[in-house]
Enzyme design. Structure first.
Site, mmCIF file in Angstrom:
data_model
loop_
_atom_site.group_PDB
_atom_site.id
_atom_site.type_symbol
_atom_site.label_atom_id
_atom_site.label_comp_id
_atom_site.label_asym_id
_atom_site.label_seq_id
_atom_site.Cartn_x
_atom_site.Cartn_y
_atom_site.Cartn_z
ATOM 1 C CD GLU A 1 -0.892 -2.596 1.670
ATOM 2 O OE1 GLU A 1 -2.113 -2.369 1.775
ATOM 3 O OE2 GLU A 1 -0.440 -3.529 0.976
ATOM 4 C CG ASN B 1 -5.622 -3.259 2.598
ATOM 5 O OD1 ASN B 1 -5.823 -2.628 1.568
ATOM 6 N ND2 ASN B 1 -4.413 -3.635 2.982
ATOM 7 C CG ASP C 1 1.355 0.209 -7.374
ATOM 8 O OD1 ASP C 1 1.197 -0.126 -8.561
ATOM 9 O OD2 ASP C 1 0.435 0.232 -6.550
ATOM 10 C CG HIS D 1 -4.016 -1.235 -0.943
ATOM 11 N ND1 HIS D 1 -3.348 -2.436 -0.820
ATOM 12 C CD2 HIS D 1 -4.574 -1.267 -2.183
ATOM 13 C CE1 HIS D 1 -3.493 -3.136 -1.930
ATOM 14 N NE2 HIS D 1 -4.238 -2.449 -2.773
#
Ligand code: F6R
Length: 249
Positions: free
Chosen positions: A142, A135, A66, A137
């Site tokens: 996400e 979270n 990313d 991800h």
């Protein structure tokens, strides 16, 4: 899914590095998938030790997961810069064989398609290194990201922006958009190695490994990966079932 609980964070790095070393020895032109963030830094340092001991990684090809939208590769906070500093240069990789998704340009959608084409042209990723967000991800996919997703522009969750603010001067400087490989892209890798250390990752890890496979915890898709290895330290493993933790070595 194989779960390895190492003795400590250093053990996580050694165990994960052993997988990469074995692959590169067997296949010097192997294709690696690279994560950034803090989790793989110990692994990269451990690989440097192997390179200093004679491991040749000059023919390895690599694709990063990313990048932030708006940060050029010269910006030290860009993932292109992180990969250059922690991977390409110290491991002696050929910069022409290392590709990070671009976060700048007029047509990012086209650039994302090119990136997918390049992975395909390389024959796919042999071993993907992954971290996990608090979270859940994976890459910057996400919660809510589709399992069918490919490399694309996506929005960062506010919790991710806050978590990553440590790499920036101020929270306001953290980009709101990113380019990330998709969950389907990640699932096509031949081996996925997920690294997690520290108590802050315990809940996300338990959700990923033993929770329902759900877009609410993107990393849970790895339960369907044909060859996923999860390497963690005891604090990150704290919320796993005793049976899982018994798999320690
Ligand atoms: C980074 C990436 C992210 C991180 C995750 C964990 O390229 O794709 O999914 O792996 O945010 O970050 P750290 O390791 O900094 O806790």
């Amino acid at each position: 899914m194989e779960i390895v609980v190492a003795h400590d964070a250093a053990g996580v790095a050694v165990t994960a590095a052993a997988q990469v070393v074995e692959l590169v020895r067997r296949r010097p032109t192997a294709v690696l998938g690279l994560a950034t963030g803090s989790s793989p830094l110990g692994l990269y340092s451990e690989l440097v030790r192997h390179v200093q001991g004679g491991l040749d990684m000059s023919q390895v090809r690599a694709f990063a997961l990313d990048e932030y939208v708006g940060l050029p590769p010269e910006d030290r906070r860009s993932y292109a810069a992180v990969i250059r500093t922690h991977v390409t240069e110290p491991l002696g990789l050929d910069p022409l064989r290392v590709r990070v998704p671009t976060g700048i340009g007029d047509d990012l959608d086209a650039a994302c398609c090119d990136f997918e084409d390049a992975i395909r042209a390389a024959g796919g990723v042999d071993l993907q290194i992954l971290g996990i967000g608090r979270n859940g991800h994976l890459g910057f996919n996400e919660p809510g990201s589709l399992f069918e997703s490919r490399t694309r522009v996506a929005a960062l969750a506010e919790s991710t922006r806050r978590d990553n603010a440590r790499f920036f001067d101020r929270l306001d400087d953290v980009p709101t958009l990113c380019v990330t490989q998709g969950l389907a892209t990640i699932m096509q890798t031949r081996t996925a190695v997920l690294i997690a250390t520290g108590a802050a990752k315990a809940q996300a890890l338990a959700d990923a490994v033993r929770g329902p496979v759900s877009t609410q915890c993107p990393a849970s898709i790895l339960q369907r990966h044909p060859h996923a290895v999860v390497i963690v330290d005891p604090p990150a493993a704290a919320a796993l079932e005793v049976n899982d933790r018994m798999l320690s070595r």
